[in-house]
Every structure is written in structure tokens, then in C-alpha cells.
Design an enzyme around this catalytic site. Sequence first.
Site, PDB file in Angstrom:
ATOM      1  N   SER A   8       0.796  -1.227   0.000  1.00 39.91           N
ATOM      2  CA  SER A   8       0.000   0.000   0.000  1.00 39.91           C
ATOM      3  C   SER A   8       0.828   1.277   0.000  1.00 39.91           C
ATOM      4  O   SER A   8       0.347   2.318  -0.413  1.00 39.91           O
ATOM      5  CB  SER A   8      -0.949  -0.013   1.183  1.00 39.91           C
ATOM      6  OG  SER A   8      -0.223  -0.087   2.382  1.00 39.91           O
TER       7      SER A   8
ATOM      8  N   HIS B 244      -5.926  -4.046  -1.107  1.00 33.30           N
ATOM      9  CA  HIS B 244      -5.831  -2.982  -2.107  1.00 33.30           C
ATOM     10  C   HIS B 244      -5.992  -3.528  -3.524  1.00 33.30           C
ATOM     11  O   HIS B 244      -5.369  -3.027  -4.460  1.00 33.30           O
ATOM     12  CB  HIS B 244      -4.502  -2.235  -1.974  1.00 33.30           C
ATOM     13  CG  HIS B 244      -4.456  -1.322  -0.796  1.00 33.30           C
ATOM     14  ND1 HIS B 244      -5.059  -0.079  -0.790  1.00 33.30           N
ATOM     15  CD2 HIS B 244      -3.926  -1.481   0.427  1.00 33.30           C
ATOM     16  CE1 HIS B 244      -4.879   0.493   0.378  1.00 33.30           C
ATOM     17  NE2 HIS B 244      -4.187  -0.337   1.139  1.00 33.30           N
TER      18      HIS B 244
ATOM     19  N   LYS C  20     -12.619  -0.896   1.836  1.00 33.11           N
ATOM     20  CA  LYS C  20     -11.937  -0.083   0.811  1.00 33.11           C
ATOM     21  C   LYS C  20     -12.813  -0.038  -0.452  1.00 33.11           C
ATOM     22  O   LYS C  20     -13.852   0.608  -0.440  1.00 33.11           O
ATOM     23  CB  LYS C  20     -10.528  -0.616   0.582  1.00 33.11           C
ATOM     24  CG  LYS C  20      -9.652  -0.336   1.806  1.00 33.11           C
ATOM     25  CD  LYS C  20      -8.208  -0.758   1.694  1.00 33.11           C
ATOM     26  CE  LYS C  20      -7.436  -0.274   2.912  1.00 33.11           C
ATOM     27  NZ  LYS C  20      -6.729  -1.337   3.620  1.00 33.11           N
TER      28      LYS C  20
END
Length: 397
Positions: A185, A213, A244
Site C-alpha cells: 500500500s 488494495h 476499501k
Amino acid sequence: MSKSFYNFIDNEVSEIVADNLFKDERLISTPQQTAIKLSTGKEVLNFCANDYLGLANNDQIKKAASNSVVDDGFGMASVRFICGTNNLHRELENKLSKFLGFEDTILYVACFDANGGLFEPLFSKEDAIISDALNHASIIDGIRLCKAQRYRYDHSDMDSLENCLKEAVKNNARHKVIATDGVFSMDGTYAKLDEICQLAEQYDALVMVDDCHATGFVGEQGKGTPEHFGVEGKIDILTGTLGKALGGASGGFVCAKENVVKLLKQRSRPYLFSNALAPSIVKASMVALDIIENEPERRERIKENTQYFREKMAALGFSLKGNSHPITPVMLGDAEVAQKMSKELLEHGLYAVGFFYPVVPKGQARIRLQITSEHNKEQLDKAVDIFEKIGKSLGVI
Ligand SMILES: *Cc1c(COP(=O)(O)O)cnc(C)c1O
């Protein structure tokens, strides 16, 4: 009331401030989206949310969540194994399994908990966990809570990984597992999953990937880094977040073979001893998955936006890390420059955060930008213009 304890705490806080490492929280007063308002009333472009597909303030998702509060209640007030399992929990677990191509899935209230409770029930002192040096804090903590032998390989260094595997073989490890982030990340770079899977096969190791991610937007169909590298079916354990790209509320999960999930449901401590995920989040996350399956144009847009933005920034002379992931780190080196730049960017209407030691190695301070599918061209151009102006005034370009 121990005076010495409170003095100690006061000193710790003062030291963080003196080292310029204190993280101030800015208050925002609008929903999460590409343009937000700060509590001061100032409107800024937002380039630091994990809202990759723009689902955090999506109407369909919000409607599903608010309807669910009416239909299913506000909270479960129980852990899953007592009376906290609603039909919806199993539905979402099945939906995630199907989407990501695994036999079964277990939900947690956060991916931090998923990673924290993953290793201890599955591995013990006869086993070896081999972990990338830059793995997320939650993987590191999960490994710490487990009695297995620990090996750490240099970040994305396949020779170093192979050496760890050999070492584990030499030490007669019963089972071996390689643990890695799918996307790192701070860097916006991918783990070398193809090579990792090859080594795993060669040394009879399992592969665990944290795809926080990536799930929803990496890979042709948004199935994450295994799809990106064409190694679907070769990953033993995949962990991910609902916090996310999948709507951004909260929640985490582990996908694995059926019996692995069964055992986790018996033994994983954050699952056993913590409240079940709220039904509204569960229902809305299913809508997020539907959107991800039915609206591939969001993935197309994030790809185009990322490429457009990265090309413009590189052309101005900024040094960027990674190449195709929407996490776009602008490398600055010096922590003070990163802090100054972040502050001036905000003053000019661009919200992006500086990262410096200890979050990233010393001398590798950066501003990390995150592109979403919902940034429009005007916003991307404006961000580039602000960067150009401030980059020049600070002598970065
Ligand atoms: C964000 C993140 C987590 C934590 O996820 P939460 O659901 O917010 O707890 C874990 N691992 C990685 C790699 C992450 O980026």
C-alpha cells in the site's frame, strides 16, 4: 493514580510532536467522495481515500444499507456462534466465495481481525510462516500471536524467499506458508504472485495473500491480484476488506478451503470473541459486489484515470513508484519536504497525505495519491496543476 505513569505518557506524546511525527486528524464534513469539505468549510479535491470505485457514497448501496436497518435491525448484539448469525451473513460469505473462487469464506468485523486471527488456529511450532518484510501490520501481528517458526524475506526478493524456504526445509518444518500483501500500500506495487506460486509449488508451501488494495478493481473482473497474475486456484488463503473498494464501511474476510474456514470458525479468536458484522453493512456489501460484477466500466475508468494521471505527473518530472496501480506515490525523500508539500497542497485545494519514517523507510518520504474511477478529467488536471505549481516552488521539479 500513578503520577509517574501519566508523566511518562505526556513525555511520549511530546516526543512524537517534537520529532514532527504527530498525525493530526483533519475533520471532514461531507460524505467520502472525490471532492469533500473540511470542517473549516474549505472545499478540497480528495486524493487519499481507498474509495477506488466510488462506492462509499453510492446511492444504491446507501439505499440497501438504510433499508436493511429497517428490515433487519441495527445490530446483532451477539457473536456469530451464539445468536449473531443472520441469513445475510451466510449469503455474503457465499457470494464472496463464488466471486473470488474459493470453497468458503468467514467474515470478520475488519481485515485487521481477519489477519490477526488467521495464523494461530492453523499453524503451530512445527510449522513455518515466511513473510514479506513489507507486509501490513495486521499480518505481522497475526504472525506474532502464533507459535510457528518465523522467517522474513527481503521485500519482493525471490532469492531471499527461496533461501527462507530452504531454511524451513532444513529445520524440518511440517507445513510452510508464504504470506504476502497482494499490493503493497505504500508503494502501489504488486507482489510477484506468479513467481511466489512457483516457489510454493516447488517447496510444497501454502500461499496466503492479503488483497485489501485489489479486491474489486484489480484484474479483468476485479477478482484481485490472483486474477491479475493468472494464478487463480493456486492461492490457499485470501484475506480482504469490505472497508476499501467494496463500499468502504468496514468488515473483513478470509477465503479458503471449506475445512480451513470451518476450523477458523471454531478457533479464530477475533471471530469467536467479537460482535457480528452489522446486517446493514452485510447487505450493502452484497450490492457493492453486484455493482462490481455488473459495471466493469468502473474498472475501465480507474485504469484510464491512473494511466492519464501517472503520465502527466511523470512528464512534469516527478518521480513515481509503481506503474499501473491507482496508488501513486510521489517520491520526495525528505520528511520535511513531504510535510511541507502536503500542507501547501491542501492550502491550494488538494488533499493528499505525506508519509515518512517510520511508516516508510528513512529518506523515502512521499506523498501518496490514490486515483479512483470517479475522479473526472477536470479534477485530475487540476491536481496535476497544483502539483506542478507547488513542486516548482519547493524545488522538487
Ligand atoms: C487496510 C488494510 C488492512 C486492514 O483492513 P481493515 O478492514 O480496515 O481492518 C489489512 N491489510 C492491508 C494490506 C490493508 O491495506
